[in-house]
Design a protein around this motif. Structure first.
Motif, PDB file in Angstrom:
ATOM      1  N   VAL A 124       1.061 -18.459 -13.841  1.00 52.11           N
ATOM      2  CA  VAL A 124       0.165 -18.815 -13.020  1.00 52.11           C
ATOM      3  C   VAL A 124      -0.103 -20.239 -12.816  1.00 52.11           C
ATOM      4  O   VAL A 124      -0.005 -20.961 -11.789  1.00 52.11           O
ATOM      5  CB  VAL A 124      -1.005 -18.111 -13.299  1.00 52.11           C
ATOM      6  CG1 VAL A 124      -2.245 -18.393 -12.223  1.00 52.11           C
ATOM      7  CG2 VAL A 124      -0.846 -16.555 -13.344  1.00 52.11           C
ATOM      8  N   MET A 125      -0.064 -21.100 -13.999  1.00 47.28           N
ATOM      9  CA  MET A 125      -0.119 -22.400 -14.154  1.00 47.28           C
ATOM     10  C   MET A 125       0.934 -23.011 -13.384  1.00 47.28           C
ATOM     11  O   MET A 125       0.718 -24.069 -12.759  1.00 47.28           O
ATOM     12  CB  MET A 125      -0.110 -22.832 -15.576  1.00 47.28           C
ATOM     13  CG  MET A 125      -1.629 -22.558 -16.439  1.00 47.28           C
ATOM     14  SD  MET A 125      -2.920 -23.318 -15.291  1.00 47.28           S
ATOM     15  CE  MET A 125      -2.811 -24.811 -15.698  1.00 47.28           C
ATOM     16  N   ALA A 126       2.073 -22.715 -13.628  1.00 48.71           N
ATOM     17  CA  ALA A 126       3.407 -23.368 -13.003  1.00 48.71           C
ATOM     18  C   ALA A 126       3.121 -23.330 -11.574  1.00 48.71           C
ATOM     19  O   ALA A 126       3.433 -24.395 -10.760  1.00 48.71           O
ATOM     20  CB  ALA A 126       4.615 -22.748 -13.438  1.00 48.71           C
ATOM     21  N   LEU A 127       3.010 -22.180 -10.792  1.00 53.31           N
ATOM     22  CA  LEU A 127       2.760 -21.953  -9.425  1.00 53.31           C
ATOM     23  C   LEU A 127       1.572 -22.629  -8.957  1.00 53.31           C
ATOM     24  O   LEU A 127       1.506 -23.336  -8.065  1.00 53.31           O
ATOM     25  CB  LEU A 127       2.581 -20.662  -8.945  1.00 53.31           C
ATOM     26  CG  LEU A 127       3.826 -19.878  -8.851  1.00 53.31           C
ATOM     27  CD1 LEU A 127       3.651 -18.171  -8.495  1.00 53.31           C
ATOM     28  CD2 LEU A 127       4.763 -20.382  -7.764  1.00 53.31           C
ATOM     29  N   LEU A 128       0.379 -22.940  -9.784  1.00 50.94           N
ATOM     30  CA  LEU A 128      -0.800 -23.430  -9.434  1.00 50.94           C
ATOM     31  C   LEU A 128      -0.380 -25.137  -9.442  1.00 50.94           C
ATOM     32  O   LEU A 128      -0.964 -25.761  -8.058  1.00 50.94           O
ATOM     33  CB  LEU A 128      -1.932 -23.194 -10.269  1.00 50.94           C
ATOM     34  CG  LEU A 128      -3.336 -23.749  -9.988  1.00 50.94           C
ATOM     35  CD1 LEU A 128      -3.705 -23.105  -8.641  1.00 50.94           C
ATOM     36  CD2 LEU A 128      -4.370 -23.320 -11.140  1.00 50.94           C
ATOM     37  N   LYS A 129      -0.019 -25.564 -10.114  1.00 53.03           N
ATOM     38  CA  LYS A 129       0.461 -27.206 -10.187  1.00 53.03           C
ATOM     39  C   LYS A 129       1.367 -27.292  -9.179  1.00 53.03           C
ATOM     40  O   LYS A 129       1.344 -28.272  -8.609  1.00 53.03           O
ATOM     41  CB  LYS A 129       1.222 -27.161 -11.512  1.00 53.03           C
ATOM     42  CG  LYS A 129       1.394 -28.878 -11.666  1.00 53.03           C
ATOM     43  CD  LYS A 129       1.854 -29.274 -13.014  1.00 53.03           C
ATOM     44  CE  LYS A 129       1.909 -30.870 -13.109  1.00 53.03           C
ATOM     45  NZ  LYS A 129       2.096 -31.283 -14.610  1.00 53.03           N
ATOM     46  N   GLU A 130       2.491 -26.496  -8.865  1.00 54.02           N
ATOM     47  CA  GLU A 130       3.509 -26.716  -7.755  1.00 54.02           C
ATOM     48  C   GLU A 130       2.797 -26.862  -6.707  1.00 54.02           C
ATOM     49  O   GLU A 130       3.091 -27.789  -5.684  1.00 54.02           O
ATOM     50  CB  GLU A 130       4.399 -25.445  -7.778  1.00 54.02           C
ATOM     51  CG  GLU A 130       5.438 -25.767  -6.763  1.00 54.02           C
ATOM     52  CD  GLU A 130       6.408 -24.373  -6.592  1.00 54.02           C
ATOM     53  OE1 GLU A 130       6.656 -23.735  -5.654  1.00 54.02           O
ATOM     54  OE2 GLU A 130       6.767 -24.081  -7.721  1.00 54.02           O
ATOM     55  N   ARG A 131       1.774 -25.726  -6.243  1.00 53.92           N
ATOM     56  CA  ARG A 131       1.121 -25.767  -4.918  1.00 53.92           C
ATOM     57  C   ARG A 131       0.028 -26.755  -4.539  1.00 53.92           C
ATOM     58  O   ARG A 131      -0.519 -27.183  -3.597  1.00 53.92           O
ATOM     59  CB  ARG A 131       0.672 -24.346  -4.531  1.00 53.92           C
ATOM     60  CG  ARG A 131       1.932 -23.302  -4.398  1.00 53.92           C
ATOM     61  CD  ARG A 131       1.541 -21.893  -4.209  1.00 53.92           C
ATOM     62  NE  ARG A 131       2.589 -21.065  -4.445  1.00 53.92           N
ATOM     63  CZ  ARG A 131       2.468 -19.826  -4.258  1.00 53.92           C
ATOM     64  NH1 ARG A 131       1.289 -19.271  -4.128  1.00 53.92           N
ATOM     65  NH2 ARG A 131       3.498 -19.153  -4.313  1.00 53.92           N
ATOM     66  N   HIS A 132      -0.883 -26.803  -5.709  1.00 54.96           N
ATOM     67  CA  HIS A 132      -2.192 -27.485  -5.642  1.00 54.96           C
ATOM     68  C   HIS A 132      -2.271 -28.873  -6.748  1.00 54.96           C
ATOM     69  O   HIS A 132      -3.291 -29.197  -6.881  1.00 54.96           O
ATOM     70  CB  HIS A 132      -3.241 -26.562  -5.986  1.00 54.96           C
ATOM     71  CG  HIS A 132      -3.196 -25.364  -4.804  1.00 54.96           C
ATOM     72  ND1 HIS A 132      -3.483 -25.374  -3.455  1.00 54.96           N
ATOM     73  CD2 HIS A 132      -2.885 -24.250  -5.066  1.00 54.96           C
ATOM     74  CE1 HIS A 132      -3.700 -24.478  -2.921  1.00 54.96           C
ATOM     75  NE2 HIS A 132      -3.014 -23.506  -3.782  1.00 54.96           N
ATOM     76  N   LEU A 136      -6.097 -30.675  -7.939  1.00 50.10           N
ATOM     77  CA  LEU A 136      -6.719 -30.174  -8.942  1.00 50.10           C
ATOM     78  C   LEU A 136      -6.630 -31.239 -10.276  1.00 50.10           C
ATOM     79  O   LEU A 136      -5.660 -31.717 -10.368  1.00 50.10           O
ATOM     80  CB  LEU A 136      -6.077 -29.095  -9.310  1.00 50.10           C
ATOM     81  CG  LEU A 136      -6.337 -27.653  -8.489  1.00 50.10           C
ATOM     82  CD1 LEU A 136      -5.407 -26.477  -8.938  1.00 50.10           C
ATOM     83  CD2 LEU A 136      -7.735 -27.205  -8.441  1.00 50.10           C
ATOM     84  N   ASP A 137      -7.634 -31.106 -11.071  1.00 43.30           N
ATOM     85  CA  ASP A 137      -7.532 -31.552 -12.277  1.00 43.30           C
ATOM     86  C   ASP A 137      -7.127 -30.417 -13.079  1.00 43.30           C
ATOM     87  O   ASP A 137      -7.651 -29.240 -13.473  1.00 43.30           O
ATOM     88  CB  ASP A 137      -9.174 -31.854 -12.783  1.00 43.30           C
ATOM     89  CG  ASP A 137      -9.040 -32.432 -14.475  1.00 43.30           C
ATOM     90  OD1 ASP A 137      -7.831 -32.378 -14.938  1.00 43.30           O
ATOM     91  OD2 ASP A 137     -10.091 -32.869 -14.817  1.00 43.30           O
ATOM     92  N   MET A 138      -5.683 -30.489 -13.649  1.00 41.31           N
ATOM     93  CA  MET A 138      -5.324 -29.547 -14.199  1.00 41.31           C
ATOM     94  C   MET A 138      -5.827 -29.021 -15.572  1.00 41.31           C
ATOM     95  O   MET A 138      -5.794 -27.853 -16.068  1.00 41.31           O
ATOM     96  CB  MET A 138      -3.663 -29.649 -14.474  1.00 41.31           C
ATOM     97  CG  MET A 138      -2.784 -29.839 -13.251  1.00 41.31           C
ATOM     98  SD  MET A 138      -2.946 -28.438 -12.040  1.00 41.31           S
ATOM     99  CE  MET A 138      -2.276 -27.188 -12.689  1.00 41.31           C
ATOM    100  N   THR A 139      -6.564 -29.763 -16.194  1.00 42.54           N
ATOM    101  CA  THR A 139      -7.182 -29.300 -17.610  1.00 42.54           C
ATOM    102  C   THR A 139      -8.323 -28.398 -17.226  1.00 42.54           C
ATOM    103  O   THR A 139      -8.406 -27.348 -17.869  1.00 42.54           O
ATOM    104  CB  THR A 139      -7.742 -30.618 -18.251  1.00 42.54           C
ATOM    105  OG1 THR A 139      -7.138 -31.522 -18.365  1.00 42.54           O
ATOM    106  CG2 THR A 139      -8.582 -30.153 -19.505  1.00 42.54           C
ATOM    107  N   LYS A 140      -9.129 -28.808 -15.946  1.00 41.32           N
ATOM    108  CA  LYS A 140     -10.139 -27.769 -15.528  1.00 41.32           C
ATOM    109  C   LYS A 140      -9.580 -26.416 -14.983  1.00 41.32           C
ATOM    110  O   LYS A 140      -9.975 -25.455 -15.027  1.00 41.32           O
ATOM    111  CB  LYS A 140     -11.094 -28.453 -14.561  1.00 41.32           C
ATOM    112  CG  LYS A 140     -11.901 -29.547 -14.994  1.00 41.32           C
ATOM    113  CD  LYS A 140     -12.895 -30.370 -13.818  1.00 41.32           C
ATOM    114  CE  LYS A 140     -13.489 -31.435 -14.463  1.00 41.32           C
ATOM    115  NZ  LYS A 140     -13.963 -32.031 -13.453  1.00 41.32           N
ATOM    116  N   ALA A 141      -8.478 -26.866 -14.429  1.00 47.07           N
ATOM    117  CA  ALA A 141      -7.634 -25.478 -13.654  1.00 47.07           C
ATOM    118  C   ALA A 141      -7.541 -24.461 -14.806  1.00 47.07           C
ATOM    119  O   ALA A 141      -7.365 -23.501 -14.635  1.00 47.07           O
ATOM    120  CB  ALA A 141      -6.626 -25.765 -12.734  1.00 47.07           C
TER     121      ALA A 141
END
Length: 150
Positions: A124-132, A136-141
């Protein structure tokens, strides 16, 4: 391109005599230049704006950590200076997703991947980082993804 916006803002700040903005834009350009030099040894970035956004996000994160430390140490004037830099840096970042939009993006990726437990967090994190990633602040995400998967 974001680089061009930063350069234009630096020129405008210099003409206007805005020393704080000029200094901060110089810091930004130096950080981007350092990142460019680092990238020479590795794979070339596919998207220049993504590289610049990554650098800007890192700078904002560093300054927020500094603000916290300065406030704990009773150095309010230094914390205020860091806050002023954050304001200038954030002008060049793309609009960030709010909590509702972040939750919606996480839910969409969860549904798409069939993620149901914390074991699927990496996917989920990989796709979230790729798309957004730039929005996004990835720490909060990461905390939001973990909460959504438990």
């Amino acid at each position: 391109m974001i680089r061009d916006d930063i350069k234009a803002a630096q020129i405008a700040a210099m003409k206007a005599g805005d020393k704080d903005t000029t200094a901060t834009t110089r810091l930004i350009q130096a950080a981007i230049k350092n990142r460019d030099i680092e990238a020479r040894t590795g794979k070339a970035p596919t998207d220049d704006d993504a590289l610049v956004v990554e650098v800007l996000q890192k700078m904002v994160k560093q300054r927020r950590e500094s603000i916290e430390m300065y406030e704990k140490g009773g150095r309010q004037e230094l914390a205020d200076a860091e806050r002023a830099e954050v304001v200038v840096i954030e002008r060049f970042l793309p609009a960030q997703l709010d909590e509702a939009q972040t939750a919606a993006a996480i839910e969409a990726i969860k549904a798409e991947t069939g993620a149901s437990s914390v074991k699927d967090m990496g996917k989920v994190m990989a796709l979230l980082k790729e798309r957004h990633g730039s929005q996004l602040d990835m720490t909060k995400a990461s905390a939001a993804v973990k909460a959504a998967l438990t």
